[in-house]
Design a protein around this motif. Structure first.
Motif, PDB file in Angstrom:
ATOM      1  N   LEU A 123      40.269  27.693  34.304  1.00  0.00           N
ATOM      2  CA  LEU A 123      39.868  29.524  33.747  1.00  0.00           C
ATOM      3  C   LEU A 123      39.642  30.694  34.084  1.00  0.00           C
ATOM      4  O   LEU A 123      39.441  31.237  34.105  1.00  0.00           O
ATOM      5  N   HIS A 124      38.416  30.408  35.373  1.00  0.00           N
ATOM      6  CA  HIS A 124      38.453  31.318  36.695  1.00  0.00           C
ATOM      7  C   HIS A 124      39.673  31.598  36.934  1.00  0.00           C
ATOM      8  O   HIS A 124      39.770  32.785  37.261  1.00  0.00           O
ATOM      9  N   GLN A 125      40.231  30.877  37.513  1.00  0.00           N
ATOM     10  CA  GLN A 125      41.178  30.942  38.084  1.00  0.00           C
ATOM     11  C   GLN A 125      42.747  31.856  37.206  1.00  0.00           C
ATOM     12  O   GLN A 125      43.092  32.480  37.713  1.00  0.00           O
ATOM     13  N   VAL A 126      42.700  31.767  36.291  1.00  0.00           N
ATOM     14  CA  VAL A 126      43.917  32.718  35.153  1.00  0.00           C
ATOM     15  C   VAL A 126      43.036  33.848  35.161  1.00  0.00           C
ATOM     16  O   VAL A 126      44.188  34.722  35.265  1.00  0.00           O
ATOM     17  N   LEU A 127      41.755  34.534  34.788  1.00  0.00           N
ATOM     18  CA  LEU A 127      41.054  34.713  34.247  1.00  0.00           C
ATOM     19  C   LEU A 127      40.915  35.728  35.719  1.00  0.00           C
ATOM     20  O   LEU A 127      41.298  36.922  35.291  1.00  0.00           O
ATOM     21  N   LEU A 128      41.293  35.474  36.856  1.00  0.00           N
ATOM     22  CA  LEU A 128      41.232  36.038  38.844  1.00  0.00           C
ATOM     23  C   LEU A 128      42.707  36.160  38.527  1.00  0.00           C
ATOM     24  O   LEU A 128      43.131  37.477  38.591  1.00  0.00           O
ATOM     25  N   LEU A 129      43.720  35.749  37.503  1.00  0.00           N
ATOM     26  CA  LEU A 129      45.484  36.197  38.034  1.00  0.00           C
ATOM     27  C   LEU A 129      45.789  37.741  36.601  1.00  0.00           C
ATOM     28  O   LEU A 129      46.151  38.424  36.969  1.00  0.00           O
ATOM     29  N   PHE A 130      44.504  37.474  35.783  1.00  0.00           N
ATOM     30  CA  PHE A 130      45.057  38.145  34.235  1.00  0.00           C
ATOM     31  C   PHE A 130      44.154  39.850  35.090  1.00  0.00           C
ATOM     32  O   PHE A 130      44.645  40.677  35.172  1.00  0.00           O
ATOM     33  N   ARG A 131      43.005  39.994  36.001  1.00  0.00           N
ATOM     34  CA  ARG A 131      42.808  40.708  36.192  1.00  0.00           C
ATOM     35  C   ARG A 131      43.495  41.575  37.872  1.00  0.00           C
ATOM     36  O   ARG A 131      43.262  42.619  37.505  1.00  0.00           O
ATOM     37  N   GLN A 132      43.723  40.602  38.389  1.00  0.00           N
ATOM     38  CA  GLN A 132      45.273  41.589  39.648  1.00  0.00           C
ATOM     39  C   GLN A 132      46.075  41.406  39.134  1.00  0.00           C
ATOM     40  O   GLN A 132      46.598  42.783  39.564  1.00  0.00           O
ATOM     41  N   LEU A 133      46.525  41.252  37.673  1.00  0.00           N
ATOM     42  CA  LEU A 133      48.146  41.691  37.275  1.00  0.00           C
ATOM     43  C   LEU A 133      47.024  43.010  36.698  1.00  0.00           C
ATOM     44  O   LEU A 133      48.485  43.960  36.584  1.00  0.00           O
TER      45      LEU A 133
END
Length: 169
Positions: A123-133
């Motif tokens: 979940l942390h990785q997915v949230l970082l992914l969306f933050r970068q997007l």
């Protein structure tokens, strides 16, 4: 999706650095780069036997509660309160909160904690992914790339970032 990966014993390990010039992950590979840590993939199957004795966190450099290092005194007195300065005479050592080996063991023993830890990390990785997007989209808007598909000298960051993520998976 995050739940399914966690249930299957998979950890998401992406290089989520955003190069403002190209949108891709930074070209210079670092020791904490996901490709170097995982062996080239964006997902890690912690059920594999090669992780049985691996003392690294899931993803080196990740700041989630599962991966980030904690302080440990070398004397083994786990009841002692540790100050940030390390006062008290015992040397302090940084160790991963949960190692790949421990999570591997939990998966093999079919312990529910394994799925929980993987869920938190993924979940942390997915949230970082969306933050970068989101950051890439804002930069594209600022540079006039969004909408009509126009490309400035910096290029379309969202598209380039997504291509970099697809290459890792």
């Amino acid at each position: 999706l995050v739940r399914e990966w966690s249930h299957g014993g998979w950890a998401l390990c992406l290089d989520l650095t955003l190069d403002k010039n190209t949108g891709n992950g930074k070209e210079k590979k670092k020791e904490t780069d996901a490709a170097a840590t995982v062996g080239g993939g964006g997902k890690m199957d912690l059920r594999e036997d090669r992780y049985a004795r691996d003392s690294l966190p899931i993803l080196v450099g990740c700041k989630c509660v599962v991966c980030r290092p904690r302080e440990k005194t070398t004397s083994g007195n786990h009841h002692k309160t540790i100050s940030s300065s390390g006062s008290g005479g015992d040397p302090i050592k940084k160790v991963p909160s949960f190692t790949r080996a421990y999570i591997h063991h939990l998966l093999k023993a079919k312990e529910m904690l394994a799925e929980t830890l993987l869920f938190v990390h993924n979940l942390h990785q997915v949230l970082l992914l969306f933050r970068q997007l989101s950051e890439a989209a804002l930069l594209d808007d600022k540079n006039g790339c969004a909408g009509g598909g126009g490309v400035t000298k910096e290029g379309n960051l969202v598209e380039a970032f997504c291509q970099g993520i697809e290459e890792q998976l």
